[in-house]
Design a protein around this motif. Structure first.
Motif, PDB file in Angstrom:
ATOM      1  N   THR A 116      -5.101   0.526  -3.338  1.00 53.11           N
ATOM      2  CA  THR A 116      -3.677   0.887  -3.399  1.00 53.11           C
ATOM      3  C   THR A 116      -2.759  -0.281  -3.054  1.00 53.11           C
ATOM      4  N   THR A 117      -3.225  -1.242  -2.227  1.00 53.76           N
ATOM      5  CA  THR A 117      -2.371  -2.385  -1.861  1.00 53.76           C
ATOM      6  C   THR A 117      -2.081  -3.238  -3.094  1.00 53.76           C
ATOM      7  N   ALA A 164       0.835  -1.203   0.000  1.00 49.35           N
ATOM      8  CA  ALA A 164       0.000   0.000   0.000  1.00 49.35           C
ATOM      9  C   ALA A 164       0.871   1.253   0.000  1.00 49.35           C
ATOM     10  N   ASP A 200      -5.773   4.763   3.258  1.00 50.63           N
ATOM     11  CA  ASP A 200      -6.568   3.931   2.362  1.00 50.63           C
ATOM     12  C   ASP A 200      -7.120   2.756   3.138  1.00 50.63           C
TER      13      ASP A 200
END
Length: 538
Positions: free
Chosen positions: A435-436, A264, A406
């Motif tokens: 995002t990860t 992330a 996030d």
């Protein structure tokens, strides 16, 4: 836009296995614009055989992960794409979770001990007593305090308590791995070659890797009495680990492995750190290592229970129908009515490292409603985050300019506004929440031999952000924070903090860090919020 190498790569795609605590997913991104094309997700069961024990079935983790790959590829082809256009796969995973299996048969020797499993507390106490040491005595070598959280303690518990494990070790058939190693052993091994590997980010969470040399450390192995022959080979985060051995993606290279918080971090474009140690209970960890480049380090603040606390309100107390409803319920009251919620269900991680802490809800009166409790639970997550930003400031002397967040809770606007108010910083959340998975897809494209992305320019990836600005004054913020600290102290069973919990005013110059050193921290959750901090560069 990512740097394109050649015209022929114009329609390349990258896959990402995202194996988390609550689910397995496989996502496919378009390499030309980083848009998510399709994905498939399957839930993973958590088993709690005793209070504080948390296990998962490694075979279920593997089966659900391969099912996600098959289903996502089916959807991908249904959209008119060719599976041969998927050029690489990255793997990102829940960290510290410990699996032991038989090298020859692949048979699991015990259920996976999940990162938040707290059964190893007796092992922690025993080791500290045996060696007459402090909790942070290994920080210099591995960057971590001795805690139930990390893999070495879980391996030690399995050796001490499971005869099948001891027999496999004697026969030199036992393999240890975090979830990435277990998946790669099954996805990459073939008749010619057994693949037993991990990457530097996952290895940095075991307590067995030397944080400077990035190799297994014989002194650390000796400290925990763990034989080195059970450990996987440590590789860079971005490098070709091998090729998928079967299924629809057979022959596709795995180009990256990253622990989920580190992935992330990459997805949030935090790309420059140095090695540093914390005096405030933060963890020194490897952020990533690309191919033959030097490793990049980070300081991390880990919270054991964040999103899991919301799950508890839903499943155990049944006062909310689902996690999304917390936004509306919390917004129905203007404050918590003096209620504080410390979600120390399995102790408190950073900056306290108190395994004896237990969850508490305090300050209730006849006036208190479920809305006050839900709001206090969300605030509890924000206060834990504030503790970590304070520790970062104390370690670095750098005021952070904003938080980037996030994870599932970044969808909750009421929560993000609370976070800005309590921490006293601007909070920004990306409009793309994956995002990860995006981070590990980027890393896979960075691997030598795949070469889809450069990852050296902050503008290479554009992400739209939503921002939240603090709306309360400093005096009010500090009064509430002081009341939270009192609640935290009440959650301790023993009254002897191993780390100083009041903010220190005196700086020790020796461990004072440059403003470049600490730009971020991550918050560990089950399906919760993850955040990074970027500092002003002076």
């Amino acid at each position: 836009m990512p740097n394109r190498k050649t015209k022929s790569q114009a329609h390349a795609f990258v896959g990402a296995i995202d194996q988390g605590t609550s689910s397995s997913r496989f996502l496919i991104f378009d390499a030309s614009n980083l848009e998510l094309v399709t994905y498939h997700q399957e839930p993973i069961k958590c088993l709690t055989p005793q209070p504080g024990w948390v296990e998962q079935d490694p075979n279920e983790i593997l089966e659900k992960t391969t099912l996600c790959m098959e289903k996502a590829v089916e959807k991908f082809e249904g959209l008119g794409h060719q599976k041969s256009d998927i050029k690489a796969i990255g793997v990102t995973n829940q960290r510290e979770t410990t699996i032991l299996w038989d090298k020859q048969t692949g048979k699991v020797l015990h259920n996976a001990l999940v990162w938040l499993d707290a059964r190893t507390q007796e092992t922690v106490d025993f080791l500290l007593k045996q060696y007459n040491k402090r909790q942070d005595c290994l920080q210099e070598q591995c960057g971590l305090p001795i805690s139930t959280y990390f893999s070495a303690l879980k391996i030690r518990w399995l050796i001490d308590n499971k005869e099948e494990v001891r027999k496999a070790i004697e026969a030199k058939r036992c393999m240890f791995g975090t979830v990435d190693s277990w998946l790669l052993y099954n996805l990459l091994s073939n008749d010619d070659k057994i693949v037993h590997v991990t990457d530097v980010t996952n290895a940095s969470r075991t307590m067995l890797m030397n944080i400077r040399t990035l190799k297994w450390d014989s002194n650390l192995c000796h400290f925990f009495s763990i034989p080195e022959h059970i450990l996987p080979e440590i590789k860079s985060s971005a490098t070709i680990f091998g090729h998928i051995n079967k299924g629809p993606l057979q022959g596709v290279p795995v180009g990256a492995v990253l622990g989920d918080q580190q992935a992330a971090l990459v997805g949030q474009k935090c790309w420059s750190e140095d090695l540093a140690y914390s005096r405030n209970g933060l963890l020194t960890t490897v952020a990533y290592k690309w191919n033959d480049d030097d490793a990049v380090y980070a300081l991390e603040g880990s919270i054991a229970i964040a999103g899991e606390c919301i799950k508890w309100l839903r499943d155990n107390l049944e006062i909310i129908p689902d996690s999304q409803s917390t936004e509306k319920i919390a917004a129905s009251v203007s404050d918590t009515g003096g209620v504080y919620f410390v979600p120390a269900f399995s102790g408190l991680f950073a900056p306290y490292w108190r395994s004896d802490a237990r969850g508490l809800i305090m300050g209730m009166t006849q006036y208190t409603t479920k809305a006050h409790i839900v709001r206090a639970a969300l605030e509890g997550i924000c206060y834990q985050t504030r503790e970590i930003t304070d520790a970062m400031y104390d370690d670095s002397g750098v005021r952070l300019s904003k938080l980037k967040v996030d994870g599932g809770m970044a969808n909750n606007k009421v929560f993000l506004q609370m976070l800005a108010n309590i921490v006293g910083l601007n909070v920004s959340a990306p409009s793309l929440f994956e995002t990860t998975a995006l981070g590990v897809a980027l890393a896979a494209g960075k691997a030598k031999g795949i070469d889809l992305f450069e990852l050296d320019d902050e503008d290479e990836i554009e992400t739209k952000m939503n921002s939240f600005i603090p709306r309360i004054q400093g005096k009010e913020r500090e009064e509430h924070f002081h009341a939270w600290k009192k609640a935290v102290i009440k959650s301790f069973e023993r009254f002897t903090p191993p780390f100083n919990i009041e903010n220190k005013s005196v700086h020790d110059d020796k461990s004072h860090l440059s403003s470049r050193t600490i730009a971020w921290a991550t918050i560990t959750t089950l399906f919760g919020v993850l955040l990074y901090m970027s500092s002003h560069h002076h």
